[in-house]
Design a protein around this motif. Structure first.
Motif, PDB file in Angstrom:
ATOM      1  N   GLY A 159       0.681  -1.089   0.029  1.00  0.00           N
ATOM      2  CA  GLY A 159       0.121   0.031  -0.003  1.00  0.00           C
ATOM      3  C   GLY A 159       0.842   1.220   0.004  1.00  0.00           C
ATOM      4  O   GLY A 159       1.694   1.411  -0.822  1.00  0.00           O
ATOM      5  N   GLU A 160       0.566   1.999   0.913  1.00  0.00           N
ATOM      6  CA  GLU A 160       1.442   3.183   1.074  1.00  0.00           C
ATOM      7  C   GLU A 160       2.790   2.907   1.367  1.00  0.00           C
ATOM      8  O   GLU A 160       3.933   3.685   0.823  1.00  0.00           O
ATOM      9  N   VAL A 161       3.104   1.936   2.157  1.00  0.00           N
ATOM     10  CA  VAL A 161       4.655   1.417   2.241  1.00  0.00           C
ATOM     11  C   VAL A 161       4.760   0.446   1.574  1.00  0.00           C
ATOM     12  O   VAL A 161       4.094  -0.727   1.732  1.00  0.00           O
ATOM     13  N   LYS A 162       5.752   0.291   0.476  1.00  0.00           N
ATOM     14  CA  LYS A 162       6.149  -0.327  -0.630  1.00  0.00           C
ATOM     15  C   LYS A 162       6.860  -1.519   0.145  1.00  0.00           C
ATOM     16  O   LYS A 162       7.793  -1.133   0.722  1.00  0.00           O
ATOM     17  N   GLN A 163       6.553  -2.631  -0.427  1.00  0.00           N
ATOM     18  CA  GLN A 163       7.464  -3.857   0.011  1.00  0.00           C
ATOM     19  C   GLN A 163       8.146  -4.416  -1.367  1.00  0.00           C
ATOM     20  O   GLN A 163       7.496  -4.365  -2.346  1.00  0.00           O
ATOM     21  N   LYS A 164       8.700  -5.174  -0.994  1.00  0.00           N
ATOM     22  CA  LYS A 164       9.424  -5.559  -2.271  1.00  0.00           C
ATOM     23  C   LYS A 164      10.242  -7.338  -2.097  1.00  0.00           C
ATOM     24  O   LYS A 164      10.228  -7.687  -0.919  1.00  0.00           O
ATOM     25  N   ARG A 165       9.682  -8.058  -3.138  1.00  0.00           N
ATOM     26  CA  ARG A 165      10.252  -9.611  -3.152  1.00  0.00           C
ATOM     27  C   ARG A 165      11.268  -9.634  -4.181  1.00  0.00           C
ATOM     28  O   ARG A 165      11.296  -8.917  -5.312  1.00  0.00           O
ATOM     29  N   THR A 166      12.347 -10.096  -4.081  1.00  0.00           N
ATOM     30  CA  THR A 166      13.410 -10.230  -5.117  1.00  0.00           C
ATOM     31  C   THR A 166      13.552 -11.754  -5.800  1.00  0.00           C
ATOM     32  O   THR A 166      13.012 -12.784  -4.950  1.00  0.00           O
ATOM     33  N   ILE A 167      13.721 -11.942  -6.992  1.00  0.00           N
ATOM     34  CA  ILE A 167      13.762 -13.100  -7.630  1.00  0.00           C
ATOM     35  C   ILE A 167      15.201 -13.398  -8.405  1.00  0.00           C
ATOM     36  O   ILE A 167      15.314 -12.309  -9.011  1.00  0.00           O
ATOM     37  N   GLN A 168      15.959 -14.448  -8.418  1.00  0.00           N
ATOM     38  CA  GLN A 168      17.103 -14.296  -8.816  1.00  0.00           C
ATOM     39  C   GLN A 168      16.848 -15.107 -10.297  1.00  0.00           C
ATOM     40  O   GLN A 168      16.445 -16.189 -10.362  1.00  0.00           O
ATOM     41  N   LEU A 169      17.157 -14.427 -11.247  1.00  0.00           N
ATOM     42  CA  LEU A 169      16.893 -15.080 -12.822  1.00  0.00           C
ATOM     43  C   LEU A 169      18.505 -15.230 -13.054  1.00  0.00           C
ATOM     44  O   LEU A 169      19.341 -14.538 -13.218  1.00  0.00           O
ATOM     45  N   LYS A 170      18.456 -16.495 -13.537  1.00  0.00           N
ATOM     46  CA  LYS A 170      19.790 -17.154 -13.955  1.00  0.00           C
ATOM     47  C   LYS A 170      19.495 -17.737 -15.556  1.00  0.00           C
ATOM     48  O   LYS A 170      18.611 -18.524 -15.653  1.00  0.00           O
TER      49      LYS A 170
END
Length: 1597
Positions: A229-240
């Motif tokens: 929402g107002e506070v953005k969160q993130k997730r990362t994914i490793q692309l190989k």
């Protein structure tokens, strides 16, 4: 709220077999199985037969409201189970009051869990359950609505070719409670589809990741998914992903045509000759040799000069699968007969980075129709008759032919039965020609036979018709020939009568000429300003007649024959067309064709024509560049020329004669078909160092033999090159490969650099040099141990090349390889010239090595701890082992390079040339194991794998039926040892890195009486294997046993003629628990003496002696050779009450003039190469010695020598007590200071070891033992001993009388008992004093208990005392024994001076030569017979008498009070220290100074010979000075006499020794830094030196 328990019966679910972990479960010591309901929303597990959910979660809760969830527990076990639980710890979760739960099999219970929140936050708690097996818990969790996305941690995409696309999909799951919008940030070359989306709670969205690389390599990127929402969160994914270059290979199926000429184009698809108007297909396979799919495009080469394409491909784009192929179909549809067609297709992949050109060639063939005769002669017939003749027409080609005779069969006297038709390939048709004349006359008609795609043919029909009234001359074929000749010559314009007149007048002559012929091309390309012909076929496929008319006036540039006519149904009409192009511009011709005389049925036929002029295209705008070349070498380049016309041309290359040695071309001439490109091979061979600009010309002409087209053109080719001289070098001129295992292979590469501007063709050669301890002639024939991957090659200009080399040394020597190179030229083709031109390139060195192992230290513990290190070194033959390990392994040892189970029998075969004994000595049965610690050290430069292999470790595992059931006694003996583990090694194998060491423990258990022997193989991988025979002896407790390590003893070699041969020692070890007495049988010694003229070659100084248990006894010998030879004697050593053993003593006498004394003495000191310093530590070791061996070297027998040894306390928190033990026979030889003491934690105590003057030449080798105790253990022992003594005293005076009738005998015995008790108390060791002063404790020995008669009463015990009440006397702690080996050889003064004169000033003689005992006696044993030999051979009674006498003398001296006072007085007297160091000069100077200051009233007392003389005050100064001078002169003489006394010298030596010892002690404590640089301090000048010396110098008379 529920307050009770709810039960419900359920069926047993299936349970998984494999356990799974869970973060929410808390348990210990139990197994867990996963339920089959795991896939359900509520994940359940089974713990000890109870099925429970892992977690209870509350979602969507509100403040102020209670939410209830039910926790169900089910018994899935086969038995009833009981469990209890506890309430959650926080007040937000609660349940019913805890109570005991009993669950029958299959039953379940439900607990209501109430959640009551008080604020908006996350809650978590646990409810714990307790069973008999343990405890487990269930997590209670209430979470606020939140954003939460779940994505994989990484995605691995398929491997992809550059400029291609691969993809993979993965889910984005919304595991939160709110609708979430996510957006991707993806780095190149990755992309996401979709890059943003919305996911509802509990739903998932599939996302596709696209990978489109442009660069080959490993791509690893991180994509970020933003959501919230107002506070953005993130997730990362490793692309190989992995991107690779594709590799396409074009393969043409079928063989190559003979007409294809070699050139640049490796892939040529040849169609050969194809019938006109047909389509031929051939396939081409594109193989993908890479592991990635390769997209490719197939395009035709664009040529602006080519307008009609006869080649086509069915595929323009495609993907060649990895390791697969793509099949292309190429079609060829020729249109012009006789035309050779050439075209090119480009196959492009990897984004136009990789291109392959496919060349396609083909030719067009048409029908080949011919008439069997050129005329049909009907001769003559009558009017009204008809005559039929045959005409054969053949088609020798396989192409069908459309033919048509241009004749009207109905309106002509000549007719054919089949004037038009189709003639199939390779067929012959017979036509019927009918002649029906109507008038008597000559008939002739020339009929044209038109053939589609072929030039027309002509046939003459002629005949003569006669009637009754008219018979003309019969027309013959020669008449027709004359007519044609006349027509060519223009004679047909004259009437016949005129021609006859001219012939008659001789103006004409008969001659024969040929006929005209039309060109066969069908509007083919022709040379400009010439006619071009083609044919056209019009077929009538209808059922009615068709008329045609060609509008000749609408297109005057094209001539058509016939211009009008008709076509019967199913028939056809062949048209011949001609045009005359005047230039090379394409012209279009529109020819109208009107059918059935109706304008609406007019068809327009579009034709094209173009003139051709010679045009040749030269690659590179006519420039050919060669790279700079080394002089004498050749370079070949392919150069392409292309025919840019539609007609075949002939080319010819011409090179100037002066350039022909430098430049050449192949082929020099040839034919280029239309639009064909051909590559020629040009060779450039410079012969000097310069730049070349050469010119070559190519002449081009038409292939047609027409004289009009024979005129040609030429083009100039400019060839540019350069000749140069080049050299090459190695990047590293010296390459050290280090150490390589012999027989192993090491690979590396050398980098060759070409810094010049030209390519270099080189040849490499190798020269090998082997150095080291070897025979040069033997190693010279060794094959090369260096192998080159290739001995020659080409290195481009300004680049480098790698040459792989393999090195495999075959000897443990140093290898040096000199690599040289030579530049290859045609002139240096022979080997001789190549060797002359060789240049050094680089040098490669390597050393062949074997795994090197060495025993660097050894020690013993356990029952054999008293064995010295020197003796242990001999028992285990460690000198021979280390010496053998230094050698190269034999081929037999390398039969199995690594430890292998290769034997099928219990006793493995032996492949080693060395067999050694590891003698563990002997010990009583049941005693502690004999433990030997060996320190293995890798002294080499490569890792070493070692292993001790017992026989069972070398035997292959076999089936029982294959085993031999009959065992030999030796096999049974080994099986008993291995089964009972009498010998053990720990660890049995290991790996040592260079410089690394490892301690190995070898032990022998004394469980069975007898001798144990076991062969153990010490195997070093890729190195030695040595068979070690482990042997040990176990004796009975009461057995007197001496362990002989060998039955042969070798004395140190002695020089012949020495008057003072040294004393040598032979040692005996008592390995039993009983003291032993030995006797030496001297019978053979007497025999040797008799054989040597009564010279005592062997003298035994200790023929009898006693050895305590576990100690070593010494037998002193003197070996005095008479000649330079080897002496041997067999001596029988008797052990009283034990076995006798015969020992062979061997001694070697040598000539001192040939062999030096120093060489033989060095053998004595190096006979056992034991380490000088301590390296091994045993478990529990509290202290170490800085040295384990002290070698004093060669010394005179009248001096003393010393060394400093440090005793180090290695404990960090405990003090140790040490005490040096010196054997009684050597107490007068060695001094140790301090003999005992305490070492604090981490402290080092300096101990000075001093060897006193031996007075007699001897070999000294003494084993000093230092006993070390931990101070705490001694203090505890003192306390226990003190308590034991107090208890013993109490029990001695306190007793209880239980008898009612006391006998007289008992009364009489009481005093004796008390006396005995007191006597024993007096005989008790002074433990307190011993402990407080830390005196030496008695050695720990196993004293056997002598057999005593029944009813024997021990001293100190009463008859009625209960033995159970008597406390056991505490045993002293077991000391740690540290061994120090001290070795020296003492010489008589004259012998030392003759052999070591330079070393004599290093020693201080403690007494003058005259004080030495007389040594003038010959070496016959008499000088020892009065002192040692008599005492040794004395009886027991004689020894006791001597002891009693000496005891009485000493006791009387101690009781004499005057003697005691004298001794005390001597101790109180001051030591005259400083007066002994005053010189005469300083004394005179001091007296003169004092005399100058003496006043007249001074009294001086002079003492001389006990008399005093007083000089009055009135004495004159001159008399006083003279008197003082006389006095000082006499005093100096007395001092000189005193200084020459031995006592003064000894005192000075002692003071200096103490001073040096103090300095060393201070340096060891850090108080003095001996290595510090000296400081220079400028002192003020000494004023006292300026005082004039009034006294004259003393007289030197």
């Amino acid at each position: 709220m529920h307050t009770g328990l709810q039960r419900a019966g359920q069926m047993l679910p299936r349970v998984h077999d494999e356990p799974q972990s869970s973060d929410s479960l808390r348990k210990s010591g139990y197994d867990r199985k996963v339920s089959a309901r795991e896939a359900k929303k509520k994940k359940k597990v089974i713990i000890w037969g109870i099925e429970v959910p892992e977690t209870l979660s509350w979602h969507g809760w509100e403040l102020g409201k209670e939410m209830i969830k039910h926790l169900t527990l089910k018994n899935v076990h086969g038995k009833a189970q009981k469990l209890s639980y506890s309430s959650p710890s926080t007040p937000f979760f609660f349940t019913v009051f805890p109570q005991l739960i009993t669950l029958n099999p299959g039953m379940s219970v439900t607990l209501p869990i109430v959640f009551r929140p008080s604020e908006k936050r996350d809650y978590e708690d646990r409810i714990h359950f307790l069973k008999a097996e343990g405890e487990f818990s269930v997590t209670l969790r209430a979470m606020l609505p939140r954003f939460c996305l779940s994505i994989p941690a990484a995605v691995q995409l398929p491997v992809c070719a550059i400029h291609n696309v691969t993809e993979a999909t993965f889910p984005v799951c919304n595991t939160g409670d709110l609708v979430s919008v996510f957006a991707w940030e993806t780095p190149s070359p990755f992309s996401m589809i979709p890059d943003s989306a919305t996911v509802n709670p509990g739903a998932e969205r599939m996302v596709k990741v696209i990978f489109q690389p442009k660069v080959a390599g490993v791509h690893d990127a991180t994509a970020t998914c933003w959501f919230g929402g107002e506070v953005k969160q993130k997730r990362t994914i490793q692309l190989k992903a992995l991107a690779k270059y594709p590799w396409l290979y074009v393969s043409v199926t079928g063989g190559q045509s003979e007409g294809v000429q070699p050139g640049k184009f490796q892939d040529v698809l040849c169609f050969g000759s194809v019938p006109v108007g047909t389509t031929a297909e051939k396939s081409v396979e594109i193989f993908n040799m890479s592991v990635v799919d390769a997209p490719c495009t197939i395009e035709r080469a664009k040529d602006p000069l080519l307008c009609d394409y006869v080649f086509s491909c069915n595929v323009s784009h495609g993907v060649v699968p990895a390791k697969g192929k793509l099949v292309l179909c190429i079609q060829f549809q020729p249109q012009v007969v006789g035309e050779h067609s050439t075209d090119y297709f480009t196959i492009t992949s990897a984004g136009y980075h990789l291109e392959t050109v496919l060349k396609v060639v083909g030719s067009c063939k048409g029908p080949s129709v011919s008439l069997h005769q050129s005329s049909v002669d009907f001769n003559w017939i009558n009017v009204g008759e008809s005559l039929m003749q045959t005409l054969k027409i053949s088609n020798t080609s396989d192409v069908p032919a459309y033919y048509q005779f241009d004749i009207d069969c109905e309106g002509s006297v000549f007719s054919l039965d089949c004037p038009c038709g189709v003639l199939e390939g390779t067929t012959t048709l017979t036509l019927k020609v009918i002649f029906r004349p109507t008038h008597p006359m000559n008939y002739h008609r020339r009929v044209v036979c038109l053939v589609h795609h072929q030039e027309p043919m002509y046939v003459d029909f002629f005949g003569t018709c006669h009637s009754d009234t008219a018979k003309p001359v019969t027309l013959q074929e020669r008449h027709l020939s004359w007519y044609r000749t006349n027509m060519v010559r223009g004679l047909t314009f004259y009437p016949p009568d005129i021609l006859s007149m001219m012939l008659k007048d001789g103006k004409l002559q008969r001659d024969e000429k040929g006929a005209l012929m039309l060109p066969p091309e069908t509007f083919p390309p022709v040379v400009c300003d010439t006619d071009s012909y083609c044919s056209m076929l019009l077929c009538n496929t209808s059922t009615s007649l068709i008329t045609f008319s060609v509008g000749q006036t609408a297109c005057p540039s094209v001539l058509v024959k016939p211009s009008s006519g008709h076509i019967i149904p199913g028939g056809h009409q062949i048209f011949f067309l001609s045009t005359h192009p005047v230039n090379t511009v394409f012209q279009k011709h529109a020819l109208p064709l009107e059918l059935n005389s109706y304008p609406a049925y007019t068809k327009e036929i579009v034709l094209q024509s173009c003139g051709q002029s010679l045009l040749l295209l030269l690659e590179g705008d006519g420039n050919l560049y060669f790279k700079p070349l080394h002089i004498g070498t050749s370079s070949k380049r392919m150069y392409t020329i292309k025919n840019c016309t539609r007609l075949p041309v002939v080319f010819t290359w011409k090179i100037h004669q002066s350039d022909s040695k430098v430049l050449s071309v192949s082929p020099t001439e040839g034919v280029l078909q239309p639009y064909e490109a051909m590559a020629q091979a040009w060779t450039f061979t410079p012969d000097k160092e310069t730049k070349y600009v050469l010119r070559a010309m190519v002449f081009v002409r038409w292939k047609s033999p027409d004289p009009a087209s024979s005129k040609g053109v030429h083009y100039v080719l400019r060839v540019i090159g350069e000749g140069a001289l080049g050299t090459m070098r190695a990047q590293k001129e010296h390459l050290d490969l280090g150490n390589i295992l012999v027989g192993d292979q090491k690979s590396c590469s050398i980098v060759l650099l070409n810094d010049g501007i030209c390519n270099l063709n080189y040849i490499l050669s190798v020269e090998q040099l082997i150095t080291g301890p070897c025979d040069p002639e033997e190693v010279r024939s060794d094959p090369l141990a260096l192998e080159l991957e290739h001995s020659g090659g080409t290195i481009p200009a300004r680049s480098k090349a790698f040459v792989q080399i393999k090195v495999r040394p075959v000897r443990r020597l140093h290898y040096t390889w000199s690599i040289k190179y030579a530049i290859c030229t045609p002139r240096a083709a022979d080997l001789t010239s190549t060797k002359e031109e060789q240049q050094p390139l680089c040098c490669i060195v390597a050393a062949g090595v074997y795994p090197t192992l060495r025993i660097t230290d050894a020690c013993t513990t356990g029952v054999a701890s008293s064995i010295s290190k020197l003796h242990l070194w001999k028992l285990f033959s460690l000198d021979a082992l280390n010496e053998f390990l230094e050698r190269d392994p034999t081929p037999g040892e390398l039969t199995y390079k690594v430890p292998t189970r290769h034997s099928t029998c219990l006793i493995p075969p032996v492949y080693t040339p060395l067999l050694l004994d590891f003698d563990f000595g002997s010990a009583p049965v049941g005693s502690e194991p004999t433990i030997v610690m060996l320190l293995l050290e890798n002294k080499g430069v490569i890792p070493v794998d070692w292993a001790f292999l017992f026989p069972s470790d070398q035997k292959m595992d076999m089936e029982r039926w294959a085993e031999d059931a009959d065992f030999t006694p030796q096999e049974l003996h080994q099986m008993r040892i291995q089964d009972n583990q009498l010998f053990s090694v720990s660890p049995k194998s290991g790996t040592l890195l260079p410089g690394q060491d490892k301690s190995v423990q070898l032990s022998h258990r004394h469980d069975f009486i007898g001798t144990d022997r076991l062969p153990v193989l010490l195997k070093i991988s890729y190195g030695h294997e040595i068979l070690l025979t482990f042997s040990g002896v176990t004796v009975e407790h009461d057995q007197r046993y001496v362990h002989f390590a060998s039955t042969k003893h070798l004395f140190t070699p002695i020089a012949v003629g020495r008057s003072h041969p040294p004393t040598q020692i032979y040692k005996l070890y008592n390995g039993g628990s009983m003291p032993v007495t030995f006797e030496v049988q001297l019978d053979n010694i007497v025999k040797i003496q008799e054989k040597n003229f009564q010279h005592p070659v062997f003298v035994c100084l200790t023929p009898r002696g006693e050895i305590p248990p576990g100690e070593t006894g010494h037998i002193e010998w003197i070996f005095s050779p008479l000649e330079a030879k080897t002496y041997m004697v067999d001596i029988l050593i008797n052990i009283l009450e034990g076995d006798s053993t015969q020992i062979t003593f061997q001694g070697v006498g040598f000539n001192p003039n040939i062999v030096g004394e120093a060489a033989t003495s060095s053998q004595f000191f190096s006979s056992a190469v034991i380490p000088g310093s301590a390296k091994l530590t045993v478990p529990g070791q509290a202290a170490t010695l800085s040295h384990h061996r002290i070698c004093l070297g060669n010394i005179p027998d009248c001096t003393k020598a010393g060394r400093l040894v440090f005793l180090n306390n290695i404990l960090k928190s405990k003090a140790v007590v040490f005490s040096w033990q010196i054997s009684s026979c050597k107490e007068k030889v060695l001094e140790i200071s301090p003999e005992s003491g305490i070492a604090q934690p981490g402290e080092s105590i300096p101990c000075f070891i001093t060897l006193k003057p031996t007075r007699n030449p001897s070999f000294c080798r003494i084993n000093l033992v230092c006993e070390v105790y931990i101070q705490e253990s001694l203090i505890q022992y003192e306390r226990d001993l003190h308590e034991w003594e107090k208890e013993k005293e109490r029990q001695a005076v306190e007793f209880t009388i239980t008898e009612k009738d006391l006998g007289t005998k008992k009364k009489l015995m009481s005093p004796s008992v008390r006396l005995s008790d007191s006597a024993e108390a007096e005989n008790l060791p002074e433990s307190s004093a011993v402990i407080r002063k830390y005196k030496t404790l008695p050695p720990i020995k196993n004293h056997p208990t002598s057999s005593q008669p029944p009813g024997h009463i021990k001293r100190g015990l009463l008859l009625d005392k209960d033995t159970s009440q008597v406390r056991v006397k505490p045993e002293p702690p077991t000391p740690l024994l540290l061994h120090l080996d001290v070795s020296a050889r003492s010489y008589a003064i004259e012998d030392f001076l003759s052999n070591f004169a330079l070393d004599f000033p290093r020693y201080f003689l403690s007494c003058p030569f005259s004080a030495q005992p007389s040594e003038s006696e010959s070496v016959d044993g008499n000088r020892h017979g009065n002192k040692w030999l008599s005492l040794a051979t004395a009886s027991k009674q004689e020894l006791e008498m001597v002891t009693d006498i000496l005891t009485g003398v000493i006791r009387s001296l101690l009781e004499n009070g005057h003697f005691q006072k004298s001794v005390r007085k001597i101790q109180d007297e001051p030591i005259p220290y400083f007066s002994q160091f005053k010189s005469a000069k300083s004394a005179e100077l001091q007296d003169s100074r004092q005399g100058s200051r003496v006043s007249a009233s001074t009294d001086i007392d002079l003492e001389k010979d006990g008399e005093k003389k007083k000089i009055s005050q009135e004495t004159s100064p001159s008399d006083l000075l003279e008197t003082c001078e006389t006095f000082h002169h006499k005093q100096l003489k007395e001092k000189e006499i005193i200084n020459r006394q031995p006592a003064v010298g000894n005192l000075v030596e002692l003071v200096l020794e103490n001073t040096l010892q103090n300095i060393l002690i201070e340096a060891s404590r850090g108080e003095v830094v001996l290595t510090a640089r000296p400081r220079v301090i400028a002192l003020p000048p000494n004023r006292s030196r300026r005082i004039t010396n009034l006294a004259p110098p003393p007289s030197r008379a």
